[in-house]
Design a protein around this motif. Structure first.
Motif, mmCIF file in Angstrom:
data_model
loop_
_atom_site.group_PDB
_atom_site.id
_atom_site.type_symbol
_atom_site.label_atom_id
_atom_site.label_comp_id
_atom_site.label_asym_id
_atom_site.label_seq_id
_atom_site.Cartn_x
_atom_site.Cartn_y
_atom_site.Cartn_z
ATOM 1 N N TRP A 1 -3.094 33.661 25.608
ATOM 2 C CA TRP A 1 -4.283 32.860 25.333
ATOM 3 C C TRP A 1 -5.184 32.960 26.566
ATOM 4 N N HIS A 2 -6.465 33.223 26.357
ATOM 5 C CA HIS A 2 -7.412 33.366 27.467
ATOM 6 C C HIS A 2 -8.262 32.100 27.590
ATOM 7 N N VAL A 3 -8.311 31.554 28.791
ATOM 8 C CA VAL A 3 -9.067 30.322 29.050
ATOM 9 C C VAL A 3 -10.140 30.623 30.091
ATOM 10 N N TYR A 4 -11.388 30.285 29.759
ATOM 11 C CA TYR A 4 -12.518 30.642 30.616
ATOM 12 C C TYR A 4 -13.156 29.416 31.264
ATOM 13 N N ALA A 5 -13.736 29.654 32.422
ATOM 14 C CA ALA A 5 -14.484 28.605 33.114
ATOM 15 C C ALA A 5 -15.843 28.429 32.453
ATOM 16 N N ASN A 6 -16.378 27.234 32.582
ATOM 17 C CA ASN A 6 -17.760 26.975 32.179
ATOM 18 C C ASN A 6 -18.479 26.385 33.391
ATOM 19 N N PRO A 7 -18.943 27.254 34.290
ATOM 20 C CA PRO A 7 -19.563 26.761 35.526
ATOM 21 C C PRO A 7 -20.882 26.036 35.304
ATOM 22 N N LEU A 8 -21.448 26.166 34.089
ATOM 23 C CA LEU A 8 -22.728 25.518 33.800
ATOM 24 C C LEU A 8 -22.543 24.080 33.327
ATOM 25 N N GLU A 9 -21.341 23.752 32.847
ATOM 26 C CA GLU A 9 -21.031 22.397 32.378
ATOM 27 C C GLU A 9 -19.718 21.951 33.015
ATOM 28 N N PRO A 10 -19.753 21.595 34.283
ATOM 29 C CA PRO A 10 -18.498 21.269 34.979
ATOM 30 C C PRO A 10 -17.729 20.108 34.367
ATOM 31 N N PHE B 1 -13.234 36.568 23.380
ATOM 32 C CA PHE B 1 -14.486 36.054 22.816
ATOM 33 C C PHE B 1 -14.296 34.607 22.357
ATOM 34 N N THR B 2 -13.172 34.347 21.703
ATOM 35 C CA THR B 2 -12.879 32.986 21.244
ATOM 36 C C THR B 2 -12.719 32.037 22.422
ATOM 37 N N GLY C 1 -17.306 26.304 25.745
ATOM 38 C CA GLY C 1 -18.602 25.640 25.642
ATOM 39 C C GLY C 1 -19.765 26.446 26.173
ATOM 40 N N LEU C 2 -19.521 27.679 26.593
ATOM 41 C CA LEU C 2 -20.621 28.533 27.045
ATOM 42 C C LEU C 2 -21.563 28.828 25.877
ATOM 43 N N ASP C 3 -22.849 28.908 26.166
ATOM 44 C CA ASP C 3 -23.864 29.106 25.131
ATOM 45 C C ASP C 3 -23.852 30.546 24.637
ATOM 46 N N GLY C 4 -23.413 30.750 23.404
ATOM 47 C CA GLY C 4 -23.310 32.089 22.840
ATOM 48 C C GLY C 4 -24.631 32.734 22.495
ATOM 49 N N LEU C 5 -25.728 31.999 22.605
ATOM 50 C CA LEU C 5 -27.055 32.555 22.314
ATOM 51 C C LEU C 5 -27.854 32.784 23.594
ATOM 52 N N SER C 6 -27.175 32.787 24.708
ATOM 53 C CA SER C 6 -27.839 32.952 25.998
ATOM 54 C C SER C 6 -27.080 33.957 26.851
ATOM 55 N N PHE C 7 -27.799 34.563 27.791
ATOM 56 C CA PHE C 7 -27.134 35.463 28.733
ATOM 57 C C PHE C 7 -26.123 34.707 29.592
ATOM 58 N N GLU C 8 -26.256 33.373 29.632
ATOM 59 C CA GLU C 8 -25.334 32.567 30.428
ATOM 60 C C GLU C 8 -23.914 32.604 29.870
ATOM 61 N N PHE C 9 -23.774 33.082 28.637
ATOM 62 C CA PHE C 9 -22.442 33.245 28.054
ATOM 63 C C PHE C 9 -21.604 34.216 28.887
ATOM 64 N N ALA C 10 -22.283 35.105 29.612
ATOM 65 C CA ALA C 10 -21.593 36.123 30.406
ATOM 66 C C ALA C 10 -21.380 35.689 31.851
ATOM 67 N N ALA C 11 -21.558 34.410 32.139
ATOM 68 C CA ALA C 11 -21.384 33.930 33.513
ATOM 69 C C ALA C 11 -19.967 34.205 34.004
ATOM 70 N N SER C 12 -19.869 34.614 35.236
ATOM 71 C CA SER C 12 -18.546 34.809 35.829
ATOM 72 C C SER C 12 -17.945 33.447 36.159
ATOM 73 N N PRO C 13 -16.651 33.380 36.362
ATOM 74 C CA PRO C 13 -16.082 32.134 36.884
ATOM 75 C C PRO C 13 -16.472 32.009 38.351
ATOM 76 N N VAL D 1 -24.830 39.498 23.507
ATOM 77 C CA VAL D 1 -24.942 38.908 24.841
ATOM 78 C C VAL D 1 -25.156 40.003 25.886
ATOM 79 N N SER D 2 -24.538 41.159 25.678
ATOM 80 C CA SER D 2 -24.773 42.287 26.586
ATOM 81 C C SER D 2 -26.247 42.680 26.580
ATOM 82 N N LEU D 3 -26.855 42.671 25.393
ATOM 83 C CA LEU D 3 -28.286 42.985 25.297
ATOM 84 C C LEU D 3 -29.132 41.914 25.983
#
Length: 364
Positions: free
Chosen positions: A62-71, A183-184, A190-202, A299-301
């Motif tokens: 299971w992959h768990v990602y950071a959301n640095p935009l919504e701490p 991707f899931t 909670g990263l915004d899937g309609l923004s380039f911010e979805f690709a934010a690094s941790p 998101v890459s685009l």
């Protein structure tokens, strides 16, 4: 909240949401099944409702990602606060969540929060707290990933992550792959899937050798000398998240919060180490930036477009600065036009300002 139980409760809640896990599955997470891999936390479960044999499948994490935009809802920051407050958890191969029965502990905290905000829940969401329970976390996460966004991850990946049966035929032919779960995982964070911010690094530590040595010395304060590289990787990621959000934590944590008594808060490292915690995007990535995973094509685009806009925004300033420098050199050599050079410089600056206004309109 200043109750020590809420440090555990927040970590358990955000992790269970991100994993789409049943609370009993989240409670069974072990330190030896948790590691940091690239840009995310990966967790392996020895047993789920769908796999009762108790054998860890290293091919289906299971992959768990950071959301640095919504701490406030970032699972990595919540886990960081928990582990840095109780670093002894990582000294061994025991359960990630200690203290008797983690499920009972969490249910008490969860119900306490529901009762505290009962009026708000009824008025804002038109829900009765009697209809809410720990099962709501998993259902809410899956619903959010399926229909809370307009560019949802594959339904197969969501079902597999939630450990829901697909039926004999589909389970035989539609199998797990990391890309879908990544991707899931990003979506569930909670990263915004309609923004380039979805690709934010941790958050991670960007810096020269001196900074990296300082980071490793800081990691040493939280782990034993016999700790595995996997444990060190988790602590390093936790410290990066903690450092990046230090101002947020300082502003929001109660004065009596147990997190403030942690070694990370009481004995911070050199300021250059804290300042080295960064978040980057694909177009600003360096050799040290973790490679982004779980990024869908759209998101890459968006990232490519954002990079182009940034380049366009920087270009006029570079042109003006370059021409101004040439004019100064020309004047110093005695070949300049004096007033003519000044007029040209002002015209360039005016043009630069107009271009910047138009670019800002495009960005908005």
């Amino acid at each position: 909240e200043d109750n020590p139980e809420f440090v555990f409760g927040r970590a358990f809640l955000t992790l269970a949401w991100s994993l789409m896990a049943r609370v009993d599955e989240a409670a069974k997470a072990h330190v030896k099944h948790v590691r940091w891999a690239g840009d995310c936390l990966v967790i392996f479960f020895a047993q789920t409702k769908g796999t009762q044999e108790g054998c860890v499948n290293l091919n289906e994490p299971w992959h768990v990602y950071a959301n640095p935009l919504e701490p406030a809802c970032c699972p990595i920051l919540a886990l960081a606060c928990y582990l840095l407050t109780y670093p002894g958890i990582l000294c061994g191969e025991g359960p990630l969540f200690l203290g008797g029965n983690p499920i009972d502990r969490f249910e008490k905290i969860f119900n306490k929060i529901l009762k505290k905000h009962e009026k708000q829940i009824r008025q804002q969401f038109h829900l009765d707290i009697a209809d809410l329970g720990t099962h709501s976390i998993r259902k809410g996460s899956a619903t959010f990933c399926c229909s809370g966004v307009t560019c949802a991850p594959p339904i197969v990946s969501i079902c597999l992550r939630a450990d829901w049966s697909l039926g004999n035929v589909k389970e035989r032919y539609l199998r797990f792959e990391c890309a879908g779960d990544e991707f899931t995982g990003r979506t569930a964070s909670g990263l915004d899937g309609l923004s380039f911010e979805f690709a934010a690094s941790p958050p991670y530590f960007e810096g020269d050798e001196e900074v990296q040595v300082g980071v490793e010395l800081w990691v040493d304060e939280f782990v034993d000398e016999d700790s595995s590289f996997m444990v060190r990787g988790v602590i390093r990621a936790c410290l990066a998240s903690f450092s990046y959000h230090i101002d947020f934590l300082d502003d929001t944590l109660p004065r009596s919060s147990p997190i403030r008594t942690s070694k990370a808060f009481r004995s911070p490292p050199d300021p250059t180490v804290l300042a080295a915690a960064e978040v980057r995007y694909p177009w600003t990535a360096t050799a040290q930036t973790p490679k982004a995973t779980g990024i869908p094509p759209h998101v890459s685009l968006l990232c490519s477009m954002a990079g182009l806009l940034k380049g366009q925004a920087d270009l006029p300033g570079k042109v003006v600065a370059g021409v101004a420098e040439l004019l100064r050199e020309r004047d110093e050599e005695g070949g300049g036009g004096g007033a003519g050079s000044l007029r040209l410089s002002r015209a360039l600056q005016k043009n630069h300002n107009e271009v910047m206004v138009r670019l800002r309109r495009l960005e908005s």
